[in-house]
Design a protein around this motif. Structure first.
Motif, PDB file in Angstrom:
ATOM      1  N   ASN A 172       0.827  -1.212   0.000  1.00 46.47           N
ATOM      2  CA  ASN A 172       0.000   0.000   0.000  1.00 46.47           C
ATOM      3  C   ASN A 172       0.859   1.259   0.000  1.00 46.47           C
ATOM      4  O   ASN A 172       0.552   2.232  -0.694  1.00 46.47           O
ATOM      5  CB  ASN A 172      -0.940   0.003   1.200  1.00 46.47           C
ATOM      6  CG  ASN A 172      -1.989  -1.073   1.112  1.00 46.47           C
ATOM      7  OD1 ASN A 172      -2.301  -1.571   0.035  1.00 46.47           O
ATOM      8  ND2 ASN A 172      -2.532  -1.460   2.256  1.00 46.47           N
ATOM      9  N   ILE A 173       1.922   1.249   0.781  1.00 43.43           N
ATOM     10  CA  ILE A 173       2.848   2.389   0.803  1.00 43.43           C
ATOM     11  C   ILE A 173       3.494   2.555  -0.570  1.00 43.43           C
ATOM     12  O   ILE A 173       3.634   3.674  -1.070  1.00 43.43           O
ATOM     13  CB  ILE A 173       3.926   2.211   1.896  1.00 43.43           C
ATOM     14  CG1 ILE A 173       3.281   2.169   3.281  1.00 43.43           C
ATOM     15  CG2 ILE A 173       4.988   3.291   1.807  1.00 43.43           C
ATOM     16  CD1 ILE A 173       2.688   3.468   3.758  1.00 43.43           C
TER      17      ILE A 173
ATOM     18  N   MET B 230       1.064   4.221  -2.837  1.00 44.55           N
ATOM     19  CA  MET B 230       0.909   5.631  -2.474  1.00 44.55           C
ATOM     20  C   MET B 230       2.123   6.449  -2.935  1.00 44.55           C
ATOM     21  O   MET B 230       1.969   7.510  -3.550  1.00 44.55           O
ATOM     22  CB  MET B 230       0.719   5.763  -0.961  1.00 44.55           C
ATOM     23  CG  MET B 230       0.353   7.159  -0.520  1.00 44.55           C
ATOM     24  SD  MET B 230      -0.147   7.250   1.209  1.00 44.55           S
ATOM     25  CE  MET B 230       1.311   6.669   2.051  1.00 44.55           C
ATOM     26  N   ILE B 231       3.325   5.954  -2.657  1.00 38.40           N
ATOM     27  CA  ILE B 231       4.528   6.676  -3.085  1.00 38.40           C
ATOM     28  C   ILE B 231       4.642   6.649  -4.609  1.00 38.40           C
ATOM     29  O   ILE B 231       5.080   7.628  -5.218  1.00 38.40           O
ATOM     30  CB  ILE B 231       5.783   6.095  -2.401  1.00 38.40           C
ATOM     31  CG1 ILE B 231       5.713   6.332  -0.895  1.00 38.40           C
ATOM     32  CG2 ILE B 231       7.058   6.726  -2.961  1.00 38.40           C
ATOM     33  CD1 ILE B 231       6.829   5.695  -0.091  1.00 38.40           C
TER      34      ILE B 231
ATOM     35  N   LEU C  84       2.128   6.715  -6.720  1.00 37.91           N
ATOM     36  CA  LEU C  84       1.210   7.748  -7.206  1.00 37.91           C
ATOM     37  C   LEU C  84       1.792   9.148  -7.011  1.00 37.91           C
ATOM     38  O   LEU C  84       1.654  10.019  -7.890  1.00 37.91           O
ATOM     39  CB  LEU C  84      -0.151   7.625  -6.509  1.00 37.91           C
ATOM     40  CG  LEU C  84      -0.986   6.412  -6.906  1.00 37.91           C
ATOM     41  CD1 LEU C  84      -2.203   6.269  -5.995  1.00 37.91           C
ATOM     42  CD2 LEU C  84      -1.414   6.494  -8.370  1.00 37.91           C
ATOM     43  N   LEU C  85       2.447   9.373  -5.889  1.00 37.53           N
ATOM     44  CA  LEU C  85       3.107  10.663  -5.664  1.00 37.53           C
ATOM     45  C   LEU C  85       4.223  10.882  -6.691  1.00 37.53           C
ATOM     46  O   LEU C  85       4.430  12.008  -7.165  1.00 37.53           O
ATOM     47  CB  LEU C  85       3.670  10.741  -4.248  1.00 37.53           C
ATOM     48  CG  LEU C  85       2.653  10.928  -3.132  1.00 37.53           C
ATOM     49  CD1 LEU C  85       3.316  10.775  -1.763  1.00 37.53           C
ATOM     50  CD2 LEU C  85       1.963  12.269  -3.248  1.00 37.53           C
TER      51      LEU C  85
END
Length: 176
Positions: A5-6, A9-10, A12-13
Motif C-alpha cells: 500500500n505504501i 501511495m509513493i 502515485l506521488l
C-alpha cells in the motif's frame, strides 16, 4: 499499513511529480513570458513546495530502510546525503522567510541529480556493478510500481522536482 500500500501511495506521488515536471517543461517552452495567478502562486510558494517534496522523499527513504528493512545501496546513501539537508535548508528558509538559501540548495540538488541519474542508469541497464556492495547491490529491485517506478526513479523525480521549483524561483528573483 502494508508495504504494498505504501508502494502504491509513493508510486502515485511519483507519477504526480513526473506530471508536474512535464508541465513545468511545457510551460517553459511555450508560455514562459505569460504571467497568471497560478504561476505567481508557484513562484511565491516554491520553497514551501520544494520543502514538502524533500520531506516526502526523506520520509519515504527512511520508511524503506527503517520500517520495510530494505538495505540502502551505496548510491542510495549518496543521494540521501544530498536530499536530507534539503529539509533543514528549506525549512529554515521558510521559517526565516529567506530566499538566498536557494543557491545552496540548488548546488546540493545538482549533485544529487547526477548521482540519481547514474543510479537509474545502473539500475535499469547494468546487471551488476563494482560500485555497490554485495549485501546491498545497486540493482536490487525492492519496489516496482506500475511496471516502471522504482526507488531510483522516485529519487530522481524528487531531485528534479525540487530543482525545477527552486530554479524557477531563482530565475524570477534575478529577472530585471
Amino acid at each position: 499499513m502494508a508495504v504494498d500500500n505504501i508502494n502504491i501511495m509513493i508510486g502515485l506521488l511519483t507519477i504526480f511529480g513526473q506530471i508536474l515536471i512535464l508541465l513545468f517543461i511545457v510551460y517553459w517552452l511555450l508560455f514562459k513570458k505569460t504571467e497568471n495567478k497560478l504561476t505567481q502562486c508557484v513562484v511565491e510558494n516554491a520553497i514551501f513546495f520544494a520543502f514538502i517534496v524533500a520531506v516526502v522523499a526523506t520520509s519515504g527513504s527512511l520508511y524503506y530502510s527503517e520500517i520495510a528493512k530494505f538495505e540502502p545501496c551505496e548510491l542510495c546513501w549518496l543521494q540521501r546525503i544530498f536530499m536530507y539537508p534539503q529539509v533543514i535548508l528549506l525549512g529554515t528558509a521558510l521559517w526565516k522567510k529567506e530566499n538566498h538559501v536557494i543557491t545552496y540548495s540548488l548546488a546540493l540538488i545538482a549533485v544529487g541529480i547526477f548521482i540519481s541519474l547514474y543510479h537509474n542508469f545502473t539500475y535499469y541497464t547494468v546487471q551488476s556493478t563494482n560500485f555497490c556492495s554485495i549485501s546491498a547491490p545497486c540493482t536490487t529491485k525492492f519496489v516496482t510500481v506500475f511496471n516502471y517506478i522504482s526507488i531510483p526513479s522516485m529519487a530522481l523525480t524528487a531531485f528534479v522536482l525540487v530543482g525545477i521549483l527552486l530554479l524557477n524561483k531563482k530565475l524570477r528573483l534575478i529577472k530585471p
